[in-house]
Design a protein around this motif. Structure first.
Motif, PDB file in Angstrom:
ATOM      1  N   PHE A 240      27.599  35.235  24.434  1.00 25.11           N
ATOM      2  CA  PHE A 240      28.388  36.408  24.800  1.00 25.11           C
ATOM      3  C   PHE A 240      28.386  36.623  26.314  1.00 25.11           C
ATOM      4  O   PHE A 240      29.439  36.840  26.923  1.00 25.11           O
ATOM      5  N   ALA A 241      27.203  36.556  26.923  1.00 27.13           N
ATOM      6  CA  ALA A 241      27.099  36.775  28.374  1.00 27.13           C
ATOM      7  C   ALA A 241      27.865  35.702  29.151  1.00 27.13           C
ATOM      8  O   ALA A 241      28.583  36.007  30.112  1.00 27.13           O
ATOM      9  N   HIS A 242      27.723  34.456  28.729  1.00 22.16           N
ATOM     10  CA  HIS A 242      28.456  33.373  29.394  1.00 22.16           C
ATOM     11  C   HIS A 242      29.958  33.538  29.198  1.00 22.16           C
ATOM     12  O   HIS A 242      30.749  33.264  30.106  1.00 22.16           O
ATOM     13  N   ARG A 243      30.347  33.961  28.008  1.00 24.38           N
ATOM     14  CA  ARG A 243      31.772  34.158  27.718  1.00 24.38           C
ATOM     15  C   ARG A 243      32.372  35.154  28.697  1.00 24.38           C
ATOM     16  O   ARG A 243      33.480  34.944  29.212  1.00 24.38           O
ATOM     17  N   ILE A 244      31.664  36.225  28.969  1.00 24.08           N
ATOM     18  CA  ILE A 244      32.143  37.244  29.897  1.00 24.08           C
ATOM     19  C   ILE A 244      32.223  36.691  31.310  1.00 24.08           C
ATOM     20  O   ILE A 244      33.246  36.817  32.000  1.00 24.08           O
ATOM     21  N   PHE A 245      31.142  36.062  31.755  1.00 22.62           N
ATOM     22  CA  PHE A 245      31.062  35.593  33.134  1.00 22.62           C
ATOM     23  C   PHE A 245      32.122  34.545  33.448  1.00 22.62           C
ATOM     24  O   PHE A 245      32.854  34.656  34.438  1.00 22.62           O
TER      25      PHE A 245
ATOM     26  N   PHE B 238      34.711  48.405  23.825  1.00 23.01           N
ATOM     27  CA  PHE B 238      35.138  48.027  22.472  1.00 23.01           C
ATOM     28  C   PHE B 238      35.349  46.522  22.328  1.00 23.01           C
ATOM     29  O   PHE B 238      35.035  45.954  21.280  1.00 23.01           O
ATOM     30  N   ILE B 239      35.854  45.863  23.371  1.00 20.58           N
ATOM     31  CA  ILE B 239      36.024  44.411  23.264  1.00 20.58           C
ATOM     32  C   ILE B 239      34.664  43.724  23.304  1.00 20.58           C
ATOM     33  O   ILE B 239      34.474  42.665  22.692  1.00 20.58           O
ATOM     34  N   SER B 240      33.678  44.318  23.970  1.00 20.71           N
ATOM     35  CA  SER B 240      32.323  43.777  23.978  1.00 20.71           C
ATOM     36  C   SER B 240      31.710  43.824  22.584  1.00 20.71           C
ATOM     37  O   SER B 240      31.086  42.858  22.125  1.00 20.71           O
TER      38      SER B 240
ATOM     39  N   ILE C 257      32.019  44.331  32.266  1.00 23.27           N
ATOM     40  CA  ILE C 257      30.989  43.780  31.370  1.00 23.27           C
ATOM     41  C   ILE C 257      30.216  42.670  32.068  1.00 23.27           C
ATOM     42  O   ILE C 257      29.052  42.414  31.750  1.00 23.27           O
ATOM     43  N   GLY C 258      30.878  41.995  33.018  1.00 24.80           N
ATOM     44  CA  GLY C 258      30.270  40.833  33.662  1.00 24.80           C
ATOM     45  C   GLY C 258      29.097  41.162  34.557  1.00 24.80           C
ATOM     46  O   GLY C 258      28.219  40.311  34.765  1.00 24.80           O
ATOM     47  N   ILE C 259      29.042  42.369  35.094  1.00 27.55           N
ATOM     48  CA  ILE C 259      27.923  42.739  35.977  1.00 27.55           C
ATOM     49  C   ILE C 259      26.589  42.666  35.227  1.00 27.55           C
ATOM     50  O   ILE C 259      25.665  41.977  35.668  1.00 27.55           O
TER      51      ILE C 259
END
Length: 299
Positions: free
Chosen positions: A39-44, A82-84, A186-188
């Motif tokens: 999830f974190a990588h997907r955002i970044f 919500f998308i998170s 979300i990426g921060i």
């Protein structure tokens, strides 16, 4: 209604949901990575991919202007949240063999989106669309009852994504800038988490083959591309139409869950999903008639 814009919206929307339908294949490929890290990588990587597109399209100045606007930041906090929820739930569910239950969630989602369109935008359904909605609703209810429990995964996916779609329709900035803001917000915390797990030796480095870095980097493309198509489609189509074409994605995921991932699927489940497909058939026919009538109108 502008027929060219409507047709563009249909094409973009259908393409986005086809891509989303096949996405479980990608999450299975990288399932050796912890779902929270995925999830974190997907955002970044999504943020970097979107920024690259902004640079190539020479929209950097527009993005920087929005960055200095507090109202823009505030308007994207809720969609980002919500998308998170949707992404995290979906990734975890796919990698824990709940693909069919995620499919049910995305079958529920259009019903909620159509309801929102009726309540907030006063969108009306024609007779064929009402029949289609009725069959689809019956199928979703039957499948929910067959679970014998409250389908929490399905509900989380349906409510989070329909709310995201509703909020996105209300935003004023262009789709590219909007996605950049969502992934930035979300990426921060995501990049902080990635650095933490890598430094503490719980990340990809030292635990998985190096090519997993290449695989996980492509999550940005896999995420941002259908989202951009979806956002552009939302601008061109009413919510009731978006609600129905979203059945493409869970139908593909359902087939993957049955035939690719061998998840259990009995005759009663087939009956429930058949009701949804009948409803989709009514809707598809209504769209064919609508487009045919629009083309016959004089310019």
């Amino acid at each position: 209604m502008k027929i060219n814009e409507y047709t563009q919206g249909l094409v973009l929307g259908i393409l986005s949901f086809v891509l989303w339908g096949f996405l479980p294949l990608y999450w299975k490929i990288v399932e050796a990575v912890n779902p929270f890290q995925i999830f974190a990588h997907r955002i970044f990587w999504s943020f970097l991919f979107v920024i690259l597109i902004i640079i190539l399209k020479k929209k950097g100045q527009d993005f920087r202007r929005e960055l200095s606007n507090p109202k823009t930041w505030v308007s994207f906090i809720a969609p980002s949240l919500f998308i998170s929820i949707n992404w995290m739930t979906y990734i975890w569910a796919v990698n824990n063999d709940f693909v069919i239950e995620t499919s049910l969630g995305y079958y529920m989602n259009p019903l909620i989106l159509i309801f929102m369109g009726r309540i907030f935008y006063k969108e009306k359904l024609n007779t064929l669309q009402k029949w289609g909605l009725g069959f689809a609703f019956a199928g979703v209810i039957l499948k929910t009852l067959l679970y014998g429990r409250l389908p929490l995964i399905s509900l989380a996916i349906a409510i989070s994504f329909s709310t995201y779609g509703f909020l996105k329709k209300k935003t004023k900035v262009d789709s590219l800038t909007g996605l950049a803001f969502e992934t930035l917000i979300i990426g921060i915390p995501a990049i902080v988490y990635i650095l933490y797990v890598e430094i503490s030796a719980r990340g990809i480095s030292g635990n998985l083959p190096y090519y997993y870095w290449l695989l996980i980097m492509t999550s940005g493309i896999a995420t941002a591309t259908p989202l951009l198509l979806y956002a552009e489609s939302l601008k061109r189509l009413p919510l009731k139409i978006m609600g129905f074409i979203q059945y493409i994605s869970p139908s593909i995921s359902l087939l993957l869950g049955i035939f690719a991932f061998n998840e259990p699927f009995d005759k009663w489940s087939l009956s429930a999903f058949a009701l949804v497909w009948i409803g989709l058939g009514f809707f598809t026919y209504s769209q064919v008639l609508l487009l045919r009538n629009e083309r016959r109108k004089p310019d």
